[in-house]
Structures are given as C-alpha cells and as structure tokens.
Design a protein around this motif. Sequence first.
Motif, PDB file in Angstrom:
ATOM      1  N   ALA A 181      -7.574   7.674  -8.337  1.00 41.45           N
ATOM      2  CA  ALA A 181      -9.177   7.803  -7.962  1.00 41.45           C
ATOM      3  C   ALA A 181      -9.739   8.935  -7.289  1.00 41.45           C
ATOM      4  CB  ALA A 181      -9.173   6.410  -6.826  1.00 41.45           C
ATOM      5  N   ASP A 182      -8.865   9.707  -6.569  1.00 38.91           N
ATOM      6  CA  ASP A 182      -9.242  10.842  -5.674  1.00 38.91           C
ATOM      7  C   ASP A 182      -9.622  11.795  -6.840  1.00 38.91           C
ATOM      8  OD1 ASP A 182      -8.766   9.641  -3.434  1.00 38.91           O
ATOM      9  OD2 ASP A 182      -7.137  10.649  -3.104  1.00 38.91           O
ATOM     10  N   GLU A 219       0.759  -1.062  -0.186  1.00 36.44           N
ATOM     11  CA  GLU A 219       0.051   0.158   0.005  1.00 36.44           C
ATOM     12  C   GLU A 219       0.752   1.269   0.132  1.00 36.44           C
ATOM     13  OE1 GLU A 219      -2.698  -0.024   3.283  1.00 36.44           O
ATOM     14  OE2 GLU A 219      -3.552  -2.159   2.544  1.00 36.44           O
ATOM     15  N   GLU A 245      -2.285   5.200  -7.870  1.00 37.58           N
ATOM     16  CA  GLU A 245      -3.761   4.813  -8.128  1.00 37.58           C
ATOM     17  C   GLU A 245      -4.519   5.555  -7.323  1.00 37.58           C
ATOM     18  OE1 GLU A 245      -4.118   0.306  -7.583  1.00 37.58           O
ATOM     19  OE2 GLU A 245      -2.246   0.171  -9.067  1.00 37.58           O
ATOM     20  N   ARG A 246      -4.392   5.605  -5.933  1.00 34.53           N
ATOM     21  CA  ARG A 246      -5.133   6.435  -5.097  1.00 34.53           C
ATOM     22  C   ARG A 246      -5.403   7.924  -5.507  1.00 34.53           C
ATOM     23  NH1 ARG A 246      -2.072   3.656  -1.072  1.00 34.53           N
ATOM     24  NH2 ARG A 246      -0.911   5.429  -0.663  1.00 34.53           N
ATOM     25  N   ASP A 247      -4.156   8.565  -6.168  1.00 41.77           N
ATOM     26  CA  ASP A 247      -4.393   9.949  -6.610  1.00 41.77           C
ATOM     27  C   ASP A 247      -5.126   9.974  -7.772  1.00 41.77           C
ATOM     28  OD1 ASP A 247      -2.694  10.799  -4.699  1.00 41.77           O
ATOM     29  OD2 ASP A 247      -0.925  11.071  -5.900  1.00 41.77           O
ATOM     30  N   SER A 301       0.682   2.293  -5.970  1.00 44.73           N
ATOM     31  CA  SER A 301      -0.372   2.355  -5.166  1.00 44.73           C
ATOM     32  C   SER A 301      -0.828   3.962  -4.840  1.00 44.73           C
ATOM     33  CB  SER A 301      -0.394   1.709  -3.731  1.00 44.73           C
ATOM     34  OG  SER A 301      -0.215   0.263  -3.936  1.00 44.73           O
TER      35      SER A 301
END
Length: 119
Positions: free
Chosen positions: A112-113, A100, A108-110, A105
């Motif tokens: 998605a945000d 994570e 990917e989070r950025d 990762s």
Amino acid sequence: MINYNKLMQKLKEKGITTYIIRQKGLIPQGILTKMKMCSGNSWEEIENNIKEYNEKEDNVKKGRVFAGGDVSTKTIEDICQLLQCQPQDLIEWEVKLNPELSYESICERDKADTESQDN
C-alpha cells in the motif's frame, strides 16, 4: 507473556528462599523481582500484579514502570543449571497474537505504501 510460577514452585520444593538466593547470590535481585512479579496462578493474576505495581502512587511519582518479566536466555540457562532442570520446567510462555504484526500484514502495508508513493 511469561509466567514463572513453575520456577517459584521449584525453588520452594528445594527449600531455596529469597534469603538464601540473596545470601549466596544465586540469582540477581532485579531478575528475581521480575520473575516474582510475573508469577501467578493465571495470566490475569500476573497482569493484575503488573497493573497494581504500575499504579502505586509511590511508583508513579518516581517514574517506575514495570513492563514485563523478560530475562535473558543465559539467565534461564543459569537457573536451569542451578536447579538441574529444563526451561519448560520453569516457565510457561503464551504469546497473544496480534494479526497486525503478521508477515502478511507487513507485506500488505508495504504494498500500500509503494502504491501510494507511485500515485
């Protein structure tokens, strides 16, 4: 996590006791305590040392928590000079990788945000 078992062995080989360390001020007491707590024959032994310390009733009452044996690279260098050795002669270092925390990762989070903000 860092294991200072090699350092403790090197001190023992040279006949440098904790008494001598304190008497001559070779290593600050707090640093020496960290290194002793994070020294063992296995990673599990070190984790148990830390867990036992953190669960001792007196330490819990006083809010003392030992998180790890992190010391500065300057301190490691000073000890290397004292013992005339290299860092790998003093420490073992193992990083438990957490997927994570990887670059992928985070990206990917950025992403998605950003997509959720666009909607």
